[in-house]
Structures are given as structure tokens and as C-alpha cells.
Enzyme design. Sequence first.
Site, PDB file in Angstrom:
ATOM      1  N   THR A  37     -17.376  97.857  95.733  1.00 11.40           N
ATOM      2  CA  THR A  37     -17.895  98.911  94.856  1.00 11.40           C
ATOM      3  C   THR A  37     -17.165 100.240  95.024  1.00 11.40           C
ATOM      4  O   THR A  37     -16.715 100.839  94.048  1.00 11.40           O
ATOM      5  CB  THR A  37     -19.399  99.139  95.126  1.00 11.40           C
ATOM      6  OG1 THR A  37     -20.066  97.891  95.109  1.00 11.40           O
ATOM      7  CG2 THR A  37     -20.007 100.043  94.075  1.00 11.40           C
TER       8      THR A  37
ATOM      9  N   LYS B 285     -26.533 103.344  93.471  1.00 12.99           N
ATOM     10  CA  LYS B 285     -25.933 103.475  94.803  1.00 12.99           C
ATOM     11  C   LYS B 285     -25.303 104.855  94.960  1.00 12.99           C
ATOM     12  O   LYS B 285     -24.747 105.403  94.007  1.00 12.99           O
ATOM     13  CB  LYS B 285     -24.850 102.416  95.002  1.00 12.99           C
ATOM     14  CG  LYS B 285     -25.355 100.989  94.956  1.00 12.99           C
ATOM     15  CD  LYS B 285     -24.190 100.017  95.065  1.00 12.99           C
ATOM     16  CE  LYS B 285     -24.667  98.579  94.965  1.00 12.99           C
ATOM     17  NZ  LYS B 285     -23.532  97.636  94.959  1.00 12.99           N
ATOM     18  N   ASP B 286     -25.342 105.377  96.173  1.00 17.63           N
ATOM     19  CA  ASP B 286     -24.741 106.693  96.432  1.00 17.63           C
ATOM     20  C   ASP B 286     -23.260 106.712  96.083  1.00 17.63           C
ATOM     21  O   ASP B 286     -22.772 107.626  95.420  1.00 17.63           O
ATOM     22  CB  ASP B 286     -24.959 107.122  97.889  1.00 17.63           C
ATOM     23  CG  ASP B 286     -24.616 106.035  98.899  1.00 17.63           C
ATOM     24  OD1 ASP B 286     -23.611 105.320  98.716  1.00 17.63           O
ATOM     25  OD2 ASP B 286     -25.366 105.897  99.882  1.00 17.63           O
ATOM     26  N   ARG B 287     -22.529 105.687  96.487  1.00 17.41           N
ATOM     27  CA  ARG B 287     -21.089 105.662  96.219  1.00 17.41           C
ATOM     28  C   ARG B 287     -20.787 105.540  94.726  1.00 17.41           C
ATOM     29  O   ARG B 287     -19.743 105.963  94.260  1.00 17.41           O
ATOM     30  CB  ARG B 287     -20.417 104.540  97.007  1.00 17.41           C
ATOM     31  CG  ARG B 287     -20.953 103.153  96.725  1.00 17.41           C
ATOM     32  CD  ARG B 287     -20.337 102.121  97.669  1.00 17.41           C
ATOM     33  NE  ARG B 287     -20.884 100.793  97.472  1.00 17.41           N
ATOM     34  CZ  ARG B 287     -21.783 100.224  98.259  1.00 17.41           C
ATOM     35  NH1 ARG B 287     -22.267 100.883  99.302  1.00 17.41           N
ATOM     36  NH2 ARG B 287     -22.206  98.994  98.018  1.00 17.41           N
TER      37      ARG B 287
ATOM     38  N   ASP C 118     -21.083  96.856  87.365  1.00 15.57           N
ATOM     39  CA  ASP C 118     -20.596  96.011  88.456  1.00 15.57           C
ATOM     40  C   ASP C 118     -20.476  94.558  87.996  1.00 15.57           C
ATOM     41  O   ASP C 118     -21.377  94.028  87.350  1.00 15.57           O
ATOM     42  CB  ASP C 118     -21.571  96.109  89.635  1.00 15.57           C
ATOM     43  CG  ASP C 118     -20.865  96.034  90.976  1.00 15.57           C
ATOM     44  OD1 ASP C 118     -19.628  95.916  90.994  1.00 15.57           O
ATOM     45  OD2 ASP C 118     -21.555  96.099  92.006  1.00 15.57           O
TER      46      ASP C 118
END
Length: 203
Positions: free
Chosen positions: A90, A172-174, A49
Site C-alpha cells: 500500500t 489507512k493512515d498511509r 486497492d
Amino acid sequence: MKKLFSLIFMFSFLFSCSILAQRKEKTKEINQNTAIAETPKLVVGIVVDQMRYDYLTRFWNEYGEGGFKRLVNEGFNCKNHHFNYAPTSTGPGHASVYTGTTPATHGIIGNEWYDKIADQDVYCASDSASNSVGTTSDAGKMSPHRMLTSTITDQLRLHTQMRGKTIAIALKDRGAVLPGGHTANAAYWFEGGENGLWISSSY
């Protein structure tokens, strides 16, 4: 006459050696090109990120030999990929990198958005039809069902007739669910807060 015969023999020998050397070099070149086309045994996709591509070159001398340098030198390095969309959140970012297209096509237009058909706000990876695995909370009710296209990970699975494995891991889940795609063998992410668990989904 002997000198002439010797010269002809020497010339023929050198000419033959030259031809053999050229053939050997050509074979080596063909083998190198073929090696590039061979199916890899392992494909690793990494998304950091907020890391721009130019950080690879800008901080090149700061990297160790076994990290980014190894990935760049021994892996496949995509140098000129641009996705013209905004906002750069994201969910849309991961979906764009792994599908190779933009939110208008893959459908992940934000981390959250208003779905006018459902008449409610939706989260990019939420899926009430999925069950949590590894937690009793709803944090595992996730899937890529809102993503309208396949991912490179889906295509790799299809290419191997589903014999290949796709495992996606992220905080993160995504970040796990979307890159893992529709056919992932597993997607794991971290459920923070009081639980502090690595969890998954039944999708």
C-alpha cells in the site's frame, strides 16, 4: 450581363460563406483545445486497492453513469502508467501513484522496513515529531517525512501559490498521509479498534 453579374455575385457570396464557416470551425477547434488547458477548479484522486486498470473496461457495462463512467468521460484518464517495482504494498503504491516515480526515488520502499541509519524498523508514515489530533493514542503520529520527493498534490499547491487546498481522506493512515503530500492542508484516516474515530496529525 445581368446573368453574369448574378453568377459572380452568387459565387462570391458562397465563397465568403464557405470561408466564414471554415473560420468558425477553426475557432471552435481552438476553443476546444484551449478548454483542455484551462486550470481545473477541482482535482480528485482516487486509488482503489487491488483494482487493476483493465477493470474499468472489463466491467464498463456494470458501472452507473454517475460513478467511474463520469470520471472517465469527463475527467482526465491516465491509461498507460506503469511503475516497475516490487513489492506492491500500500505505502509504495500510493507514493508511486502520487509522486509519479518508483520507491528507489521517492523512498517509500515498503509499508515497513529496517532503517540502517536509525538501526530500527520503521513504518512508512510514522513520525514521532508529529502529534495526534482527534485521539489520545499514538495513531495520529504520522507524516510523509520519509517520502523524499514531492507529490502531484504538493505541485498543485505550489502552482496555486499555496492558495489551493489539499485534503486527503483514507481508511489507512498511509493512504491519506502519502497522497496528501508534504503540503496537505489536512489528512484524515480512520482509527479502528475500540476507538472508531476519524483522526489526523499535526504535521
